[in-house]
Design a protein around this motif. Structure first.
Motif: not given
Lengths: 259, 246
Positions: A65-66, A197-202, A204
């Motif tokens: 994701l990052f 939880t999945v959307t936040v890292p992407l 960011a």
């Protein structure tokens, strides 16, 4: 092999992340409630799942994701891709694909968010049916999408983050005065739950990648803030939606148990 | 849960797939139609996505087996018979403990420490970065713990939520004036990060349990609002942390 080692390493560190909540739960159970833990075996197995799951999840973030968010940011701001010859004066409008991507990712991830569905169902109950489930979900998803567009635009232009957020707060405050009272707490809560939880890292990673690739921006000062936009805007749209629903229902104040 | 009739054990897997699906669809649409370039390291990406799906499914499954039932029954027990002091202590501990374990926060704190090290704000040693990330997370956890205490007091005393929120916003505006620019983005983001997988279900259980056990409180309207505080206080505290650290 490297991946496996990384997984083990993350797993060891994860134990420390879970220790506080384990101590709290078991501590209060034994010291205050003085009850044995029901289904102790199942509970311990559950904790083990949580531990392994968290390690996998964090490793997966680093692997997928990052990098995905950063790659998308790099590709969408590439002057060659945008067909820009003179890189020294790029207009913010030239980055239109960035805004399009931000909108799409914001809308798609929010509309599919299960936590939002739960909030929408509650809002429907609280308002006695005046606020439709689908209408609210749509409004919130639109809010997140627009928030991310504005947020990416801010990264491109480099305006200070707090101008936007503080003006957003002021709008929310004004809306709060006029919104039906029983929706207020729910609306404020909805800001937090829409970013999963999945959307936040992407998201960011997208912001950090944009700040890294756009000339004149620094990742430290400009890169963060997208999540703040994505959490603030749903509050506005939920309040606005409730106001419109109330107005449509013939300007009759919705029954409030508090008054 | 009346959406799909699948064995219980598969539900978390389906849920995390569904969480990821919109991202996969949007990204591949853009890759195929707009950018028209292959993604670099596609194999790593696919492996990583597999890890995320496995990890999130196991994580949620584990929470449902252990932490959630106990946490929720404890929240109800404390809400019903606890003395105020114990109740507040439990509220703080619950907010603190769940926030430390919050996956999105772990990820963001790690990322923030890398950015800070790259900008030479802190030493770029592994040790210094871990300390910075941990400091950030403890700050956020502390502020969520305090937020839950405040939220519980609000439910017990029946304070109107909007005055507290307005006060919180005003505090944030004032602190922003004095905070170093480098921390503002992370601080504002941390408000949205704190409240996801673990914190929301347990904290909501406490709020709703409390509101339904008190006379004259409506669980529907008074039980909520805990999350709202939990997204406000981290902003203030992380800015204060930045003022101390930078």
């Amino acid at each position: 092999m490297n991946t496996l080692l990384g997984l083990l390493h993350t797993g060891m560190r994860t134990i420390w992340d879970l220790l506080p909540i384990a101590l709290i739960i078991f501590g209060f159970q034994f010291l205050y409630l003085q009850r044995p833990v029901p289904n102790l075996k199942k509970v311990l197995l559950g904790f083990f799942y949580v531990l392994v799951g968290l390690a996998f999840f964090l490793e997966g973030l680093e692997l997928a994701l990052f990098p995905l968010g950063k790659t998308m940011a790099a590709q969408l701001t590439d002057p060659e891709f945008l067909g820009i010859v003179h890189t020294e004066n790029i207009h913010w409008l030239d980055y239109y694909w960035v805004y399009a991507f931000a909108f799409a990712i914001g809308y798609a991830t929010t509309v599919a968010e299960p936590a939002l569905l739960a909030v929408a169902i509650k809002a429907n109950e609280v308002s006695g049916g005046a606020i439709g489930i689908w209408g609210l979900r749509n409004a919130v998803a639109l809010g997140v999408a627009l928030g991310l567009v504005l947020g990416t635009w801010r990264i491109v232009t480099g305006y200070p983050l707090h101008w936007f957020i503080i003006s957003g707060y002021l709008i929310v405050l004004i809306q709060t005065v006029f919104a039906p009272r029983m929706i207020v707490a729910l609306a404020y809560d909805s800001g937090g739950v829409t970013t999963s939880t999945v959307t936040v890292p992407l998201v960011a990673a997208l912001g950090l990648g944009l700040a890294h690739n756009i000339p004149g921006r620094s990742a430290l000062i400009d890169g963060f803030g997208l999540i703040a936009f994505a959490s603030l805007f749903p509050i506005m749209t939920v309040l606005a939606h409730a106001q419109i629903a109330q107005w449509r229902a013939g300007r009759q104040p919705l029954s409030s148990p508090e008054n | 849960m009346n959406r799909l009739r699948v064995p219980i054990s598969l539900q978390p897997l389906l849920n995390s797939l569904r969480d990821l699906l919109p991202i996969v669809i949007v990204v591949s649409t853009f890759q195929l139609l707009v950018i028209r370039q292959p993604l670099p390291n596609l194999l790593d990406l696919l492996l990583g996505i597999l890890f995320v799906v496995i990890g999130l499914s196991l994580f949620v499954k584990g929470l449902e087996m252990g932490l959630f039932p106990i946490g929720q029954s404890m929240a109800h027990a404390f809400a019903r018979k606890g003395s105020l002091g114990w109740l507040l202590l439990f509220a703080f501990a619950l907010g603190f403990g769940t926030t430390i374990a919050e996956p999105a926060l772990i990820a963001i704190a790690r990322e923030a420490s890398e950015i800070a090290a790259a900008a030479q704000l802190i030493h770029s040693s592994e040790d210094a970065m871990q300390r910075y990330a941990l400091g950030l997370r403890y700050t956020v956890a502390l502020s969520v713990g305090l937020a839950i205490i405040l939220g519980v007091m609000r439910i017990i005393r029946g304070w109107p939520i909007h005055w507290l929120i307005v006060g919180g916003y005003i505090c944030i505006i004032i602190i922003t004036e004095f905070a170093p620019r480098e921390i503002i983005g992370i601080a504002y983001d941390s408000g949205g990060v704190t409240t996801s997988t673990i914190t929301v279900p347990l904290v909501t259980a406490l709020g709703v349990g409390l509101a339904s056990s008190l006379q004259g409180r409506n669980p529907m309207t008074d039980g909520f609002g805990l999350i709202a505080f939990a997204s406000l206080t981290p902003i203030m505290f992380v800015m204060l942390y930045g003022m101390v650290i930078h």
